[in-house]
Design a protein around this motif. Structure first.
Motif, mmCIF file in Angstrom:
data_model
loop_
_atom_site.group_PDB
_atom_site.id
_atom_site.type_symbol
_atom_site.label_atom_id
_atom_site.label_comp_id
_atom_site.label_asym_id
_atom_site.label_seq_id
_atom_site.Cartn_x
_atom_site.Cartn_y
_atom_site.Cartn_z
ATOM 1 N N VAL A 129 0.860 -1.178 0.000
ATOM 2 C CA VAL A 129 0.000 0.000 0.000
ATOM 3 C C VAL A 129 0.900 1.233 0.000
ATOM 4 C CG1 VAL A 129 -1.775 1.291 1.222
ATOM 5 C CG2 VAL A 129 -1.818 -1.219 1.235
ATOM 6 N N ARG A 130 0.847 2.010 -1.049
ATOM 7 C CA ARG A 130 1.729 3.166 -1.176
ATOM 8 C C ARG A 130 1.149 4.366 -0.424
ATOM 9 N NH1 ARG A 130 4.038 3.024 -7.432
ATOM 10 N NH2 ARG A 130 4.719 0.842 -7.387
ATOM 11 N N ASP A 131 1.966 4.928 0.437
ATOM 12 C CA ASP A 131 1.561 6.085 1.233
ATOM 13 C C ASP A 131 1.667 7.347 0.379
ATOM 14 O OD1 ASP A 131 1.009 7.931 3.185
ATOM 15 O OD2 ASP A 131 2.986 7.806 4.122
ATOM 16 N N THR A 132 0.578 8.079 0.257
ATOM 17 C CA THR A 132 0.580 9.331 -0.510
ATOM 18 C C THR A 132 0.285 10.538 0.372
ATOM 19 O OG1 THR A 132 -1.763 9.022 -1.072
ATOM 20 C CG2 THR A 132 -0.124 8.154 -2.629
ATOM 21 N N SER A 133 0.373 10.355 1.686
ATOM 22 C CA SER A 133 0.047 11.457 2.594
ATOM 23 C C SER A 133 1.012 12.625 2.449
ATOM 24 C CB SER A 133 0.045 10.962 4.043
ATOM 25 O OG SER A 133 1.320 10.454 4.408
ATOM 26 N N TYR A 134 2.232 12.356 1.929
ATOM 27 C CA TYR A 134 3.213 13.432 1.759
ATOM 28 C C TYR A 134 2.714 14.512 0.799
ATOM 29 C CZ TYR A 134 4.201 10.870 -2.553
ATOM 30 O OH TYR A 134 4.086 10.241 -3.768
ATOM 31 N N MET A 135 1.742 14.178 -0.053
ATOM 32 C CA MET A 135 1.228 15.153 -1.011
ATOM 33 C C MET A 135 0.541 16.329 -0.329
ATOM 34 S SD MET A 135 -0.318 12.673 -3.980
ATOM 35 C CE MET A 135 0.732 11.568 -4.927
ATOM 36 N N ASN A 136 0.187 16.163 0.945
ATOM 37 C CA ASN A 136 -0.467 17.240 1.687
ATOM 38 C C ASN A 136 0.533 18.116 2.435
ATOM 39 O OD1 ASN A 136 -3.073 16.267 0.976
ATOM 40 N ND2 ASN A 136 -2.925 14.720 2.590
ATOM 41 N N GLU A 137 1.823 17.809 2.315
ATOM 42 C CA GLU A 137 2.845 18.556 3.041
ATOM 43 C C GLU A 137 3.469 19.635 2.148
ATOM 44 O OE1 GLU A 137 4.341 15.184 6.175
ATOM 45 O OE2 GLU A 137 5.412 15.317 4.275
ATOM 46 N N ILE A 138 4.152 20.589 2.772
ATOM 47 C CA ILE A 138 4.836 21.664 2.058
ATOM 48 C C ILE A 138 6.257 21.784 2.618
ATOM 49 C CG2 ILE A 138 4.888 24.118 1.470
ATOM 50 C CD1 ILE A 138 2.588 22.691 0.176
ATOM 51 N N TYR A 139 7.250 21.805 1.719
ATOM 52 C CA TYR A 139 8.650 21.938 2.116
ATOM 53 C C TYR A 139 9.339 23.010 1.273
ATOM 54 C CZ TYR A 139 8.959 17.675 5.003
ATOM 55 O OH TYR A 139 8.823 16.739 5.987
ATOM 56 N N ASP A 209 14.329 18.725 -14.609
ATOM 57 C CA ASP A 209 13.349 17.847 -13.986
ATOM 58 C C ASP A 209 13.658 16.412 -14.407
ATOM 59 O OD1 ASP A 209 11.204 16.456 -13.026
ATOM 60 O OD2 ASP A 209 9.670 17.664 -14.013
ATOM 61 N N PRO A 210 14.108 15.540 -13.489
ATOM 62 C CA PRO A 210 14.465 14.167 -13.871
ATOM 63 C C PRO A 210 13.277 13.229 -13.969
ATOM 64 C CG PRO A 210 14.882 14.480 -11.551
ATOM 65 C CD PRO A 210 14.369 15.807 -12.070
ATOM 66 N N GLY A 211 12.079 13.711 -13.641
ATOM 67 C CA GLY A 211 10.901 12.856 -13.671
ATOM 68 C C GLY A 211 10.587 12.287 -12.295
ATOM 69 N N VAL A 212 9.440 11.636 -12.205
ATOM 70 C CA VAL A 212 8.984 11.036 -10.949
ATOM 71 C C VAL A 212 8.898 9.529 -11.132
ATOM 72 C CG1 VAL A 212 7.109 10.925 -9.266
ATOM 73 C CG2 VAL A 212 7.706 13.110 -10.324
ATOM 74 N N TYR A 213 9.422 8.788 -10.180
ATOM 75 C CA TYR A 213 9.436 7.331 -10.250
ATOM 76 C C TYR A 213 9.370 6.784 -8.830
ATOM 77 C CZ TYR A 213 14.195 9.127 -9.953
ATOM 78 O OH TYR A 213 15.294 9.863 -9.603
ATOM 79 N N TYR A 214 8.910 5.564 -8.705
ATOM 80 C CA TYR A 214 8.725 4.976 -7.377
ATOM 81 C C TYR A 214 10.002 4.278 -6.929
ATOM 82 C CZ TYR A 214 6.516 2.545 -3.480
ATOM 83 O OH TYR A 214 6.180 2.098 -2.227
ATOM 84 N N THR A 215 10.418 4.540 -5.685
ATOM 85 C CA THR A 215 11.575 3.868 -5.104
ATOM 86 C C THR A 215 11.108 2.827 -4.091
ATOM 87 O OG1 THR A 215 11.750 5.596 -3.419
ATOM 88 C CG2 THR A 215 13.084 5.857 -5.418
ATOM 89 N N GLN A 216 12.009 1.961 -3.694
ATOM 90 C CA GLN A 216 11.658 0.880 -2.781
ATOM 91 C C GLN A 216 10.947 1.410 -1.538
ATOM 92 O OE1 GLN A 216 15.001 -1.236 -1.154
ATOM 93 N NE2 GLN A 216 13.788 -2.995 -0.569
ATOM 94 N N ARG A 217 9.736 0.908 -1.309
ATOM 95 C CA ARG A 217 8.905 1.289 -0.169
ATOM 96 C C ARG A 217 8.623 2.794 -0.105
ATOM 97 N NH1 ARG A 217 8.295 -2.830 3.555
ATOM 98 N NH2 ARG A 217 9.662 -4.628 3.264
ATOM 99 N N GLY A 218 8.869 3.496 -1.203
ATOM 100 C CA GLY A 218 8.651 4.936 -1.207
ATOM 101 C C GLY A 218 9.630 5.693 -0.340
ATOM 102 N N TRP A 219 10.857 5.164 -0.215
ATOM 103 C CA TRP A 219 11.833 5.743 0.708
ATOM 104 C C TRP A 219 12.662 6.865 0.096
ATOM 105 C CZ3 TRP A 219 13.814 0.666 3.461
ATOM 106 C CH2 TRP A 219 12.856 0.292 4.415
ATOM 107 N N GLY A 220 12.428 7.213 -1.159
ATOM 108 C CA GLY A 220 13.098 8.369 -1.728
ATOM 109 C C GLY A 220 14.454 8.058 -2.346
ATOM 110 N N THR A 221 15.274 9.101 -2.500
ATOM 111 C CA THR A 221 16.526 9.013 -3.248
ATOM 112 C C THR A 221 17.718 9.388 -2.374
ATOM 113 O OG1 THR A 221 16.232 11.290 -4.012
ATOM 114 C CG2 THR A 221 15.365 9.537 -5.422
#
Length: 299
Positions: A129-139, A209-221
């Motif tokens: 289940v991919r967590d998308t809650s980060y879309m509501n955050e601002i950095y 812009d390098p594009g958007v892609y999914y990483t293992q468990r959504g852990w980023g780069t």
């Protein structure tokens, strides 16, 4: 003082004594992740082995944000990246006390004798289940330059501001990649949030812009950029379309791109100069070597 500020002070106060002495005593620069040659080694002597409050710390600076990237040094300038949360989701609530223990039922023949259903074979794996809650955050993603001798802030640029394009490990940050410089440009990669090139005075030269892609468990780069001659190299291993990318450092134009048979990794490319020539070496499940001029696979 909050924890975010302490992290920023710790990074510069602890690492900079090493870099200050290295740069000032040998006139060397620390240009990238693992040092200018990528070997995490220096030729300087007399470097401090201990530091703390009032001991071997020349100055400290507050970054206001968080980051696992390392500082880089060229001449009298220190560069580092940081991310600052402006709006974040509340931490998930956890119940007090130890986690509930699983109840072990009767097994095998014992279950059959008692008229209970025997254990069944394991079914198909439960889909992630991919967590998308980060879309509501601002950095805010920032690149910061300090004076090497005094710690005075020379400039601070907001490279990107808005909702994250991808998630991260809850114990990590959005500024894991160490920037790289050749003394003319400073290149900061924030993974899927963009690659940004500035001159030494903080003026933006180009962004990619390098594009958007999914990483293992959504852990980023976490793979840092590397410069060789007139090129910047980006290794982007992920779960969908891993690739190695070469950009023109003057313009940001793509020079070549090769696909990689890899899943998510966080390693940084290495420029290997040997008797046969210069190679761009990457790691993952398989170590590979590429021609840095063309991207051709060598081995």
């Amino acid at each position: 003082m909050n924890r975010k500020n302490l992290i920023g002070i710790f990074i510069l106060a602890v690492i900079l004594p090493f870099m200050l002495l290295t740069s000032c005593t040998t006139k060397q620069n620390w240009t990238q992740f693992r040092g200018s040659e990528g070997t995490m080694s220096v030729t300087a002597s007399g470097l401090p082995t201990e530091w703390g409050t009032g001991k071997n710390v020349l100055w400290s600076a507050d970054l206001n944000g968080t980051g696992y990237s390392s500082p880089v040094v060229w001449g009298t300038k220190v560069f580092i990246t940081s991310t600052f949360p402006e709006k974040v989701n509340p931490a998930p609530e956890r119940p007090a006390g130890p986690p509930p223990q699983a109840v072990q039922g009767p097994q095998g023949g014992q279950a059959a004798q008692q008229g209970q259903r025997p254990p069944q074979p394991a079914g198909p794996p439960v889909p992630e289940v991919r967590d998308t809650s980060y879309m509501n955050e601002i950095y805010k993603w920032e690149v910061i330059c300090f004076d090497l001798a005094t710690g005075r802030e020379n400039w601070r640029q907001v490279a990107y501001q808005g909702a994250p394009k991808a998630g991260k490990n809850q114990n990590s940050t959005y500024a894991c990649e160490t920037p790289v410089t050749n003394g003319k440009q400073i290149v900061a990669s924030f993974g899927m949030h963009g690659i940004f090139c500035y001159d030494m005075e903080g003026n933006l030269i180009w962004q990619k812009d390098p594009g958007v892609y999914y990483t293992q468990r959504g852990w980023g780069t976490g793979s840092s950029p590397v410069i060789y001659k007139d090129k910047v190299f980006i290794q982007a291993d992920n779960e969908e379309n891993s690739f190695l990318l070469a950009l023109d450092i003057a313009t940001g134009n793509e020079l070549w791109r090769v696909t990689r048979d890899e899943k998510t990794t966080y390693s940084t490319p290495f420029i290997w100069k040997n008797k046969s020539g210069t190679e761009l070496v990457t790691t993952g499940k398989t170590a590979r070597s590429y021609d840095p001029e063309t991207g051709k696979l060598l081995w």
